[in-house]
Design a protein around this motif. Structure first.
Motif, PDB file in Angstrom:
ATOM      1  N   ARG A  45      76.746 -51.522 -23.937  1.00 46.61           N
ATOM      2  CA  ARG A  45      76.664 -51.552 -25.403  1.00 46.61           C
ATOM      3  C   ARG A  45      75.779 -50.416 -25.917  1.00 46.61           C
ATOM      4  O   ARG A  45      76.072 -49.810 -26.939  1.00 46.61           O
ATOM      5  CB  ARG A  45      76.146 -52.915 -25.885  1.00 46.61           C
ATOM      6  CG  ARG A  45      77.077 -54.077 -25.636  1.00 46.61           C
ATOM      7  CD  ARG A  45      78.404 -53.929 -26.385  1.00 46.61           C
ATOM      8  NE  ARG A  45      78.208 -53.812 -27.816  1.00 46.61           N
ATOM      9  CZ  ARG A  45      78.728 -52.857 -28.573  1.00 46.61           C
ATOM     10  NH1 ARG A  45      79.496 -51.916 -28.039  1.00 46.61           N
ATOM     11  NH2 ARG A  45      78.503 -52.813 -29.851  1.00 46.61           N
ATOM     12  N   ALA A  46      74.692 -50.143 -25.189  1.00 47.37           N
ATOM     13  CA  ALA A  46      73.787 -49.065 -25.609  1.00 47.37           C
ATOM     14  C   ALA A  46      74.498 -47.716 -25.600  1.00 47.37           C
ATOM     15  O   ALA A  46      74.146 -46.817 -26.352  1.00 47.37           O
ATOM     16  CB  ALA A  46      72.559 -49.032 -24.703  1.00 47.37           C
ATOM     17  N   GLU A  47      75.515 -47.593 -24.738  1.00 49.18           N
ATOM     18  CA  GLU A  47      76.289 -46.347 -24.681  1.00 49.18           C
ATOM     19  C   GLU A  47      77.473 -46.371 -25.640  1.00 49.18           C
ATOM     20  O   GLU A  47      78.302 -45.460 -25.644  1.00 49.18           O
ATOM     21  CB  GLU A  47      76.811 -46.123 -23.252  1.00 49.18           C
ATOM     22  CG  GLU A  47      75.731 -45.807 -22.236  1.00 49.18           C
ATOM     23  CD  GLU A  47      75.034 -44.471 -22.508  1.00 49.18           C
ATOM     24  OE1 GLU A  47      75.703 -43.517 -22.947  1.00 49.18           O
ATOM     25  OE2 GLU A  47      73.817 -44.390 -22.297  1.00 49.18           O
ATOM     26  N   GLY A  48      77.565 -47.432 -26.420  1.00 55.32           N
ATOM     27  CA  GLY A  48      78.675 -47.522 -27.365  1.00 55.32           C
ATOM     28  C   GLY A  48      79.962 -48.018 -26.728  1.00 55.32           C
ATOM     29  O   GLY A  48      81.044 -47.883 -27.297  1.00 55.32           O
TER      30      GLY A  48
ATOM     31  N   TYR B  81      72.771 -52.334 -34.289  1.00 58.04           N
ATOM     32  CA  TYR B  81      74.174 -52.074 -33.928  1.00 58.04           C
ATOM     33  C   TYR B  81      75.069 -52.001 -35.158  1.00 58.04           C
ATOM     34  O   TYR B  81      76.136 -51.389 -35.120  1.00 58.04           O
ATOM     35  CB  TYR B  81      74.683 -53.119 -32.926  1.00 58.04           C
ATOM     36  CG  TYR B  81      74.317 -52.761 -31.503  1.00 58.04           C
ATOM     37  CD1 TYR B  81      75.128 -51.929 -30.732  1.00 58.04           C
ATOM     38  CD2 TYR B  81      73.140 -53.216 -30.941  1.00 58.04           C
ATOM     39  CE1 TYR B  81      74.787 -51.588 -29.436  1.00 58.04           C
ATOM     40  CE2 TYR B  81      72.781 -52.878 -29.641  1.00 58.04           C
ATOM     41  CZ  TYR B  81      73.612 -52.064 -28.894  1.00 58.04           C
ATOM     42  OH  TYR B  81      73.262 -51.715 -27.608  1.00 58.04           O
ATOM     43  N   LYS B  86      77.906 -47.100 -32.452  1.00 61.08           N
ATOM     44  CA  LYS B  86      78.229 -46.419 -31.190  1.00 61.08           C
ATOM     45  C   LYS B  86      77.034 -46.323 -30.247  1.00 61.08           C
ATOM     46  O   LYS B  86      77.015 -45.478 -29.338  1.00 61.08           O
ATOM     47  CB  LYS B  86      78.792 -45.015 -31.483  1.00 61.08           C
ATOM     48  CG  LYS B  86      80.186 -45.028 -32.074  1.00 61.08           C
ATOM     49  CD  LYS B  86      81.208 -45.391 -31.006  1.00 61.08           C
ATOM     50  CE  LYS B  86      82.603 -45.552 -31.585  1.00 61.08           C
ATOM     51  NZ  LYS B  86      83.510 -46.188 -30.612  1.00 61.08           N
ATOM     52  N   GLY B  87      76.039 -47.169 -30.447  1.00 59.88           N
ATOM     53  CA  GLY B  87      74.864 -47.156 -29.564  1.00 59.88           C
ATOM     54  C   GLY B  87      73.637 -46.677 -30.310  1.00 59.88           C
ATOM     55  O   GLY B  87      73.488 -45.467 -30.518  1.00 59.88           O
TER      56      GLY B  87
END
Lengths: 169, 105
Positions: A45-48, B81, B86-87
């Protein structure tokens, strides 16, 4: 004919497609079985990257209201721990090792499992329980934490996983 | 390394789009950088995150991860978010002109 493309364009031609979606299956109920999956989900999720988590079999303990605060380290049959199996089976050893591990993780600011799961749900990741396992253990939706969106079948899992990578832990 | 014009200044970015020289960044560049990330307009809440990222980086030499942002920036993980779909840490770092935060949590 012109010369073959430059190094840059060769690089561009062979650049792998980035991962845009992952479906992570959590099948184990031990501390060391659950954390790697949670770290991968949160990291995705942190990387999208879109992420869905599927809890099956003993992995259900991670989203079980009464159990998710009491996840323990496996001290028997876990050679990586370097504790002899005879010792690992002594009452209290698993609890002591779990305390030790939790303490180490707290120092690194790794959240406890209930907090980590809540955080991952807040990132927008989906949380699902496996129907066969829920039936097997005689559970109901009400036994599971509120972040769990649904109890789904294996077929529904595959539909949901379409177009992404599947990671089994 | 690719260079690009942002707010009439030549900027060097790395392969992932992060500033190679964070000291080149100015607040005037943020709106244009945000549009490149499909964020338009930049709201006060975005700015809360960007300023926090920037000050953490200047203090510690590295930007915060999403977990650290959620705990200390005053913006919850959920809202982070929503602001940066996108992060949050990664996209906010690009817009704030700092290197990509490293960390697994």
């Amino acid at each position: 004919m012109s010369e073959p493309s430059t190094l840059d364009s060769i690089h561009a031609d062979t650049l792998p497609e980035p991962i845009t979606k992952v479906s992570i299956i959590i099948s184990k109920g031990s501390l060391d079985g659950i954390y790697p999956a949670l770290i991968m989900a949160n990291g995705a999720r942190a990387e999208g990257i879109e992420a869905n988590l599927f809890f099956t079999f003993f992995g259900l303990d991670a989203i079980h209201k009464a159990r998710h605060e009491h996840i323990k380290m496996a001290t028997v049959g876990n050679p990586g721990l370097h504790v002899p199996t005879m010792l690992g089976g002594i009452p209290g050893i698993s609890t002591a090792m779990t305390h030790y591990m939790n303490h180490k993780m707290e120092q690194l600011d790794i959240p406890a499992i209930p907090e980590f799961i809540e955080m991952i749900a807040d990132t927008g990741a989906g949380m699902y329980a496996c129907k066969a396992s829920v039936d097997l253990f005689g559970l109901e939706k009400n036994d599971l934490i509120q972040q769990v969106q649904d109890i789904i079948t294996v077929g529904e899992f595959y539909e949901m996983a379409a177009g992404g990578q599947i990671i089994f832990t | 390394m690719p260079t690009t014009m942002i707010a009439a200044t030549q900027i060097e970015l790395n392969d992932e789009g992060f500033f190679v020289h964070p000291e080149q960044w100015t607040e005037e560049m943020a709106a244009e950088l945000a549009r490149r990330e499909s964020i338009d307009p930049l709201t006060d809440r975005h700015w809360t995150v960007l300023r926090f990222m920037r000050s953490e980086f200047l203090d510690k030499g590295t930007g915060p991860t999403v977990r650290a942002l959620g705990k200390t920036s005053g913006v919850s993980v959920k809202e982070l978010y929503q602001l940066f779909p996108k992060g949050p840490a990664k996209v906010a770092a690009r817009i704030a002109g700092i290197p990509k935060p490293r960390g697994c949590i």
